[in-house]
Design a protein around this motif. Structure first.
Motif, PDB file in Angstrom:
ATOM      1  N   GLY A   1     -57.035 -62.033  53.922  1.00  0.00           N
ATOM      2  CA  GLY A   1     -58.579 -62.842  53.532  1.00  0.00           C
ATOM      3  C   GLY A   1     -58.775 -64.196  52.610  1.00  0.00           C
ATOM      4  N   TYR A   2     -57.830 -64.412  52.272  1.00  0.00           N
ATOM      5  CA  TYR A   2     -57.108 -65.399  51.480  1.00  0.00           C
ATOM      6  C   TYR A   2     -55.983 -66.147  52.193  1.00  0.00           C
ATOM      7  N   MET A   3     -55.569 -66.115  53.698  1.00  0.00           N
ATOM      8  CA  MET A   3     -54.582 -66.767  54.147  1.00  0.00           C
ATOM      9  C   MET A   3     -53.344 -66.247  53.781  1.00  0.00           C
ATOM     10  N   ASN A   4     -53.306 -66.099  53.012  1.00  0.00           N
ATOM     11  CA  ASN A   4     -51.520 -65.508  52.815  1.00  0.00           C
ATOM     12  C   ASN A   4     -50.843 -64.609  54.103  1.00  0.00           C
ATOM     13  N   ILE A   5     -49.454 -65.366  54.276  1.00  0.00           N
ATOM     14  CA  ILE A   5     -48.887 -64.520  56.179  1.00  0.00           C
ATOM     15  C   ILE A   5     -48.266 -64.012  55.362  1.00  0.00           C
ATOM     16  N   MET A   6     -47.887 -62.748  56.673  1.00  0.00           N
ATOM     17  CA  MET A   6     -46.765 -62.279  56.649  1.00  0.00           C
ATOM     18  C   MET A   6     -46.237 -62.480  58.116  1.00  0.00           C
ATOM     19  N   MET A   7     -44.750 -62.659  57.867  1.00  0.00           N
ATOM     20  CA  MET A   7     -44.441 -62.629  59.549  1.00  0.00           C
ATOM     21  C   MET A   7     -42.990 -61.726  59.291  1.00  0.00           C
ATOM     22  N   SER A   8     -42.978 -60.588  60.822  1.00  0.00           N
ATOM     23  CA  SER A   8     -41.621 -60.575  61.118  1.00  0.00           C
ATOM     24  C   SER A   8     -40.407 -62.012  61.605  1.00  0.00           C
ATOM     25  N   ASP A   9     -39.677 -61.408  62.185  1.00  0.00           N
ATOM     26  CA  ASP A   9     -38.629 -62.421  63.039  1.00  0.00           C
ATOM     27  C   ASP A   9     -39.074 -63.837  62.279  1.00  0.00           C
ATOM     28  N   ALA A  10     -38.563 -63.743  61.195  1.00  0.00           N
ATOM     29  CA  ALA A  10     -38.966 -65.523  60.947  1.00  0.00           C
ATOM     30  C   ALA A  10     -37.708 -66.140  60.721  1.00  0.00           C
ATOM     31  N   VAL A  11     -37.613 -67.436  61.587  1.00  0.00           N
ATOM     32  CA  VAL A  11     -36.484 -68.620  60.515  1.00  0.00           C
ATOM     33  C   VAL A  11     -37.359 -69.242  60.291  1.00  0.00           C
ATOM     34  N   PHE A  12     -37.153 -69.740  58.867  1.00  0.00           N
ATOM     35  CA  PHE A  12     -37.115 -70.575  58.175  1.00  0.00           C
ATOM     36  C   PHE A  12     -36.469 -72.190  58.089  1.00  0.00           C
ATOM     37  N   VAL A  13     -36.643 -73.277  58.069  1.00  0.00           N
ATOM     38  CA  VAL A  13     -35.751 -74.288  58.416  1.00  0.00           C
ATOM     39  C   VAL A  13     -36.599 -75.252  56.738  1.00  0.00           C
ATOM     40  N   ASP A  14     -35.634 -75.995  56.419  1.00  0.00           N
ATOM     41  CA  ASP A  14     -35.994 -75.822  55.137  1.00  0.00           C
ATOM     42  C   ASP A  14     -35.901 -77.955  55.279  1.00  0.00           C
ATOM     43  N   PHE A  35     -32.540 -71.096  57.377  1.00  0.00           N
ATOM     44  CA  PHE A  35     -32.243 -69.419  57.074  1.00  0.00           C
ATOM     45  C   PHE A  35     -32.724 -68.737  58.067  1.00  0.00           C
ATOM     46  N   PRO A  36     -32.469 -67.066  59.131  1.00  0.00           N
ATOM     47  CA  PRO A  36     -33.096 -66.149  59.593  1.00  0.00           C
ATOM     48  C   PRO A  36     -33.551 -65.222  58.380  1.00  0.00           C
ATOM     49  N   PHE A  37     -34.944 -64.514  58.572  1.00  0.00           N
ATOM     50  CA  PHE A  37     -35.927 -63.291  57.755  1.00  0.00           C
ATOM     51  C   PHE A  37     -36.179 -62.394  58.450  1.00  0.00           C
ATOM     52  N   ASP A  38     -35.730 -60.713  58.286  1.00  0.00           N
ATOM     53  CA  ASP A  38     -36.715 -60.005  58.984  1.00  0.00           C
ATOM     54  C   ASP A  38     -37.902 -59.831  59.026  1.00  0.00           C
ATOM     55  N   SER A  39     -38.466 -60.115  57.357  1.00  0.00           N
ATOM     56  CA  SER A  39     -39.366 -60.881  56.498  1.00  0.00           C
ATOM     57  C   SER A  39     -40.308 -62.204  55.670  1.00  0.00           C
ATOM     58  N   PHE A  40     -41.083 -62.288  56.306  1.00  0.00           N
ATOM     59  CA  PHE A  40     -41.078 -63.481  55.047  1.00  0.00           C
ATOM     60  C   PHE A  40     -42.987 -63.717  54.986  1.00  0.00           C
ATOM     61  N   PHE A  41     -43.123 -63.957  54.092  1.00  0.00           N
ATOM     62  CA  PHE A  41     -44.124 -64.168  53.028  1.00  0.00           C
ATOM     63  C   PHE A  41     -44.653 -65.431  52.436  1.00  0.00           C
ATOM     64  N   ILE A  42     -46.075 -66.003  53.178  1.00  0.00           N
ATOM     65  CA  ILE A  42     -46.281 -66.934  53.147  1.00  0.00           C
ATOM     66  C   ILE A  42     -47.335 -67.140  52.019  1.00  0.00           C
ATOM     67  N   GLN A  43     -47.669 -67.797  50.301  1.00  0.00           N
ATOM     68  CA  GLN A  43     -48.234 -67.380  49.532  1.00  0.00           C
ATOM     69  C   GLN A  43     -49.514 -68.804  50.472  1.00  0.00           C
ATOM     70  N   ALA A  44     -50.945 -68.693  50.304  1.00  0.00           N
ATOM     71  CA  ALA A  44     -51.976 -69.435  50.799  1.00  0.00           C
ATOM     72  C   ALA A  44     -51.387 -71.055  50.525  1.00  0.00           C
ATOM     73  N   ARG A  45     -51.345 -71.151  49.159  1.00  0.00           N
ATOM     74  CA  ARG A  45     -51.109 -72.653  48.868  1.00  0.00           C
ATOM     75  C   ARG A  45     -49.740 -72.992  49.494  1.00  0.00           C
ATOM     76  N   ASN A  46     -49.067 -72.804  49.551  1.00  0.00           N
ATOM     77  CA  ASN A  46     -47.756 -73.155  50.336  1.00  0.00           C
ATOM     78  C   ASN A  46     -48.279 -73.852  51.858  1.00  0.00           C
TER      79      ASN A  46
END
Length: 92
Positions: A47-60, A66-77
């Motif tokens: 409900g705060y728009m925090n996001i949990m993703m799977s099979d994720a690829v982070f691009v800086d 950078f591949p991740f099995d799971s990735f958590f994103i805080q709503a403020r980001n």
């Protein structure tokens, strides 16, 4: 739905959180405030728009992936959530 506080329920029904929750289970890209992004499957949006993703690829910011099995994103980001084209959005 797990236990939610009154404030979280308010955010779900009175904001764009419901749109993000509507694409749970879909593969999409989330742009972050620091000009980086994460692409993957949205597993859960609270409900705060925090996001949990799977099979994720982070691009800086330099474009390094950078591949991740799971990735958590805080709503403020979160800057922007790409809505997949196959999701039909209609305006009432």
């Amino acid at each position: 739905m797990a236990f939610t506080s009154r404030r979280e329920k308010f955010n779900i029904y009175n904001g764009l959180v419901c749109l993000a929750q509507g694409i749970e289970g879909s593969y999409t890209t989330v742009d972050l405030r620091n000009e980086s992004c994460v692409t993957g499957k949205i597993e859960q949006v609270d409900g705060y728009m925090n996001i949990m993703m799977s099979d994720a690829v982070f691009v800086d910011t330099r474009g390094v992936e950078f591949p991740f099995d799971s990735f958590f994103i805080q709503a403020r980001n979160v800057r922007y959530i790409h809505i997949p084209q196959q999701v039909g959005i209609s305006i009432l």
